[in-house]
Design a protein around this motif. Structure first.
Motif, PDB file in Angstrom:
ATOM      1  N   SER A 171      22.507   4.667  39.656  1.00  0.00           N
ATOM      2  CA  SER A 171      21.561   4.683  38.554  1.00  0.00           C
ATOM      3  C   SER A 171      20.167   4.300  39.049  1.00  0.00           C
ATOM      4  N   ILE A 204      16.278   8.869  29.302  1.00  0.00           N
ATOM      5  CA  ILE A 204      16.913   7.779  28.564  1.00  0.00           C
ATOM      6  C   ILE A 204      17.497   8.289  27.260  1.00  0.00           C
ATOM      7  N   LEU A 205      16.700   9.095  26.590  1.00  0.00           N
ATOM      8  CA  LEU A 205      17.154   9.611  25.303  1.00  0.00           C
ATOM      9  C   LEU A 205      18.396  10.470  25.466  1.00  0.00           C
ATOM     10  N   GLU A 224      20.606  10.300  27.833  1.00  0.00           N
ATOM     11  CA  GLU A 224      21.745   9.437  28.137  1.00  0.00           C
ATOM     12  C   GLU A 224      22.217   8.686  26.899  1.00  0.00           C
ATOM     13  N   ALA A 225      21.224   8.246  26.131  1.00  0.00           N
ATOM     14  CA  ALA A 225      21.563   7.512  24.909  1.00  0.00           C
ATOM     15  C   ALA A 225      22.367   8.391  23.974  1.00  0.00           C
ATOM     16  N   LYS A 269      25.795   8.823  25.308  1.00  0.00           N
ATOM     17  CA  LYS A 269      26.563   7.592  25.153  1.00  0.00           C
ATOM     18  C   LYS A 269      27.003   7.411  23.706  1.00  0.00           C
ATOM     19  N   ALA A 270      26.063   7.692  22.806  1.00  0.00           N
ATOM     20  CA  ALA A 270      26.366   7.548  21.383  1.00  0.00           C
ATOM     21  C   ALA A 270      27.488   8.486  20.978  1.00  0.00           C
ATOM     22  N   GLU A 283      30.681   7.092  22.264  1.00  0.00           N
ATOM     23  CA  GLU A 283      31.087   5.930  21.463  1.00  0.00           C
ATOM     24  C   GLU A 283      31.717   6.394  20.152  1.00  0.00           C
ATOM     25  N   LEU A 317      35.344   5.654  18.893  1.00  0.00           N
ATOM     26  CA  LEU A 317      35.563   4.941  17.635  1.00  0.00           C
ATOM     27  C   LEU A 317      36.526   5.716  16.750  1.00  0.00           C
TER      28      LEU A 317
END
Lengths: 218, 516
Positions: free
Chosen positions: B4, B268-269, B271-272, B275-276, B279, B283
């Protein structure tokens, strides 16, 4: 019916004379309902509810509703051991039920040892008093007894829902405080306090946290 | 961390990025002999990523160490690498080891010769440091060049440069690293056997190398001299870019890392977002998993706590019995133990494959069985739950109900029935203990019957749900999935049965206490 996720589980036990209103108190607390008629408890029954303490920690209360009848006394005493809190329940309009409180407390202390539970003194059937009934235990007297023994005292009505929530909340908060202070710990082989299912990370996930540099993979 | 970090670093600045790409491509050509020049793009790309990592570490290192005026190692052999690389990155270490292995190779003569050539050219200090790695790699390239066409080296560089762009995905990188390891392993063994069937054509390569060692010496020089110019430019440019806004690069690596993060918002966005999404999917799966988790459901239906209370009761009785047995002796003790054993025998369950017919028959059987205990206990709740589940199944439209929902309902029904049954065992225990006139034999017989009926009832319920699931098999594309669900239903049914048998076993001390 899937139970929500919780951080801790506390086991509380309700003790006191027969017909003082332990089951009704629990029914209102867990169901929000009051049953005009109910069968006497056989041995022990269980209720459960999730509440949040002040810092938002979710606590599942596992509530042990013991039979007050004398014939079950030898059985119910087997159930004390794993409790972290005990609600000493009496009927405001029944003098004898209040006078038996020291016995109930001694019994609970003896069986819960070496653990030291949180006790609360809970008066029931407050609605009967305001409804013209005869109060046999004054608030002052009960309060004095509670102070003397370091108990939290509260008068409740399961019919009207008065202070029911508060009665359980105060005990729960106190147990939680003692966990925070390190006095109480989660212990193997003792089920008074257990840790629950933790919330998965990312429930309140936000973009700022997505720092790639922090995702260590090596 | 390394992955990273380098990613951030890489994307920190477009120019740096471009420069890195340049170097990467050099690296490709300069990779160990095993990677022949006429290699496929895939081959190239993974080598590239591997080496780029090392390169970056070196750049960083050299930046940080410039002031220390440590002796520069120009054209040093790879054995010096460990000093240069401060990062404890495993892949780096691997790389070193591997390269070292190559050094030790007997056929690896050319490297030694080349090494000595290098010090003659003395580029600026900082850049030299960067070259510490590059040069050795270039040496490797030289040998490769021998087997291919020497001139192709520089041409190949530009080709690769154009094709080999794209940031390495960490996962991909990891995969490739392992791949490469395997590749190396294979290559290392091959040369020794000198097999002509070498997968990588390495055998040929080796023989080629030995045959034309002299050619290597001359052509190698050419390659290196040409490559050095390019490398120098790259190095200078890189340093220039790195020092922008941070003269002298006084900020340490940590700072560099942070700086690197700023400009790559899009990164970043992205990856975010990924990731979201992950998740969310987790969930959702967890939600389903929990929804259909037998133990959680059994607990939700208060089964666990009743079982626990029953255990407490049972233990209490056992303690009482033990005390009694301790106080007895001689014939009385023998008689007492005999009685205890007789009760255990009475409680043995026989496998009874009696098919359960309709609801009324079950109720009748249960009532008869229970009546022998002479206590006030009813199984109405169990029977109602069973009936409701049956009705649910009867009214079920398979088209609307997904297999997951069906499975969930199955597990919930089993958990609920078991919890209710366990609760009954607990109540029976309590009621027997306060019963005035005990009749242990009848009680035991009654409990055997009740347990047999209940386990049959639960098995029957599991079969009904499984049959429904099987009906879904015909018009489903997830046959494996459905079969897994069916297996799970049967598994939890067996689980339920063992909970019931366990609860019954816990009652034995309660029965024994009644006999004394």
């Amino acid at each position: 019916m899937v139970e929500p996720i919780f951080d801790y589980q506390f086991r509380l036990i309700l003790i006191g004379d027969s017909t003082v209103g332990k089951s009704s108190l629990l029914k209102y607390f867990t169901d929000g309902k009051f049953a005009e008629l109910s069968d006497p408890t056989v041995g022990v029954d269980f209720f459960a509810r999730l509440i949040e303490v002040k810092d938002g920690t979710r606590v599942k209360l596992q509530l042990w509703d013991t039979a007050g009848q004398e014939r079950f006394r030898s059985i119910t005493k087997s159930y004390y051991r794993n409790s972290v809190g005990a609600l000493l329940v009496y009927d405001i309009c029944n003098r004898a039920s209040f006078e038996h409180i020291p016995l109930w407390m001694a019994e609970a202390k003896r069986h819960i040892e070496p653990h030291r539970p949180i006790f609360a003194l809970v008066g029931c059937k407050l609605d009967l008093v305001s409804n013209g009934g005869h109060r046999e235990v004054s608030k002052e007297e009960a309060k004095a007894f509670a102070d003397q023994n370091g108990l939290h005292h509260i008068e409740t009505s399961a019919r009207k829902g008065t202070n029911v929530e508060e009665a359980f909340r105060s005990v729960t908060q106190e147990v939680y405080n003692r966990i925070q202070s390190g006095e109480y710990k989660v212990e193997d082989g003792w089920d008074g306090i257990k840790t629950g299912f933790t919330r998965p990370n990312g429930m309140d996930f936000n973009l700022i946290e997505a720092e790639p540099a922090k995702s260590s993979c090596c | 961390m390394e992955t990273s970090d380098s990613e951030c670093f890489e994307s920190a600045d477009e120019e740096i990025y471009a420069e890195n790409e340049n170097k990467k491509s050099k690296k490709v050509a300069g990779s160990p002999p095993s990677k022949e020049i006429p290699c496929e793009t895939e081959h190239i790309s993974y080598l590239k990523t591997e080496e780029t990592k090392n390169e970056r570490t070196n750049i960083l290192d050299s930046n940080l160490q410039v002031d220390e005026d440590k002796p520069t190692k120009i054209g040093l052999s790879n054995t010096n690498e460990p000093e240069v690389i401060t990062d404890n990155n495993t892949s780096n270490i691997q790389e070193e080891d591997e390269v070292n292995m190559w050094d030790e190779d007997e056929d690896w003569e050319p490297v030694e010769t080349k090494t000595e050539i290098k010090p003659s050219e003395s580029p600026p200090l900082t850049i030299n440091r960067i070259w510490g790695w590059d040069l050795s790699a270039m040496l490797n390239a030289a040998t490769v060049g021998v087997t291919a066409v020497t001139t192709q080296v520089s041409q190949g560089l530009s080709n690769v440069l154009e094709t080999g762009i794209g940031a390495p995905d960490p996962a991909e990188l990891a995969r490739r690293t392992t791949q490469e390891e395997h590749t190396h392993d294979a290559e290392i063994t091959e040369p020794s056997t000198n097999s002509s069937t070498n997968l990588f054509g390495f055998g040929n390569l080796v023989s080629g190398v030995t045959q034309i060692t002299k050619l290597v010496e001359t052509t190698g020089n050419k390659v290196i001299l040409g490559g050095l110019d390019t490398l120098e430019t790259i190095g200078k440019k890189t340093m220039q870019v790195l020092q922008e806004g941070d003269p002298g690069l006084k900020k340490k690596r940590a700072l560099l890392k942070i700086e690197g993060e700023k400009p790559v918002l899009s990164h970043i966005l992205r990856e975010a977002k990924e990731k979201a999404e992950l998740e969310n999917r987790l969930l959702e799966e967890q939600h389903f998993a929990r929804k259909a988790n037998y133990e959680s459901l059994f607990d939700d239906h208060q089964g666990l706590v009743h079982l626990e209370a029953l255990e407490m009761l049972s233990k209490q009785c056992s303690i009482k019995l033990e005390r009694l047995i301790e106080s007895q002796s001689g014939r009385e003790l023998v008689e007492l133990q005999e009685t205890m054993n007789q009760i255990v025998e009475l409680c043995e369950l026989v496998d009874d494959d009696d098919e359960l017919e309709d609801a009324s028959e079950i109720k009748e059987k249960l009532d008869t069985a229970v009546s022998e205990m002479v206590i006030n206990i009813s199984y109405d709740k169990v029977l109602t739950t069973r009936k409701e589940a049956e009705q649910w199944l009867d009214n079920l439209h398979l088209g609307v109900c997904s297999e997951l929902e069906l499975h969930e309902q199955a597990i919930d029904t089993l958990a609920q029935l078991t919890a209710l049954a366990v609760e009954r065992y607990h109540k029976i225990g309590e009621l027997l203990l306060i019963k005035e006139h005990r009749s242990t034999a009848d009680e035991a017989d009654s409990l055997v019957q009740v347990t047999t009926i209940l386990t049959a009832l639960i098995g029957n319920m599991a079969t009904k749900f499984s049959n429904k699931l099987s009906e879904k098999l015909s018009d489903s594309t997830h046959k494996d999935h459905i079969n897994t669900l069916i297996t799970n239903v049967y598994f939890e049914s067996a689980n339920s049965t063992s909970y019931l048998k366990n609860a019954f076993q816990l009652l034995i001390p309660v029965l024994q206490v009644g006999a004394i």
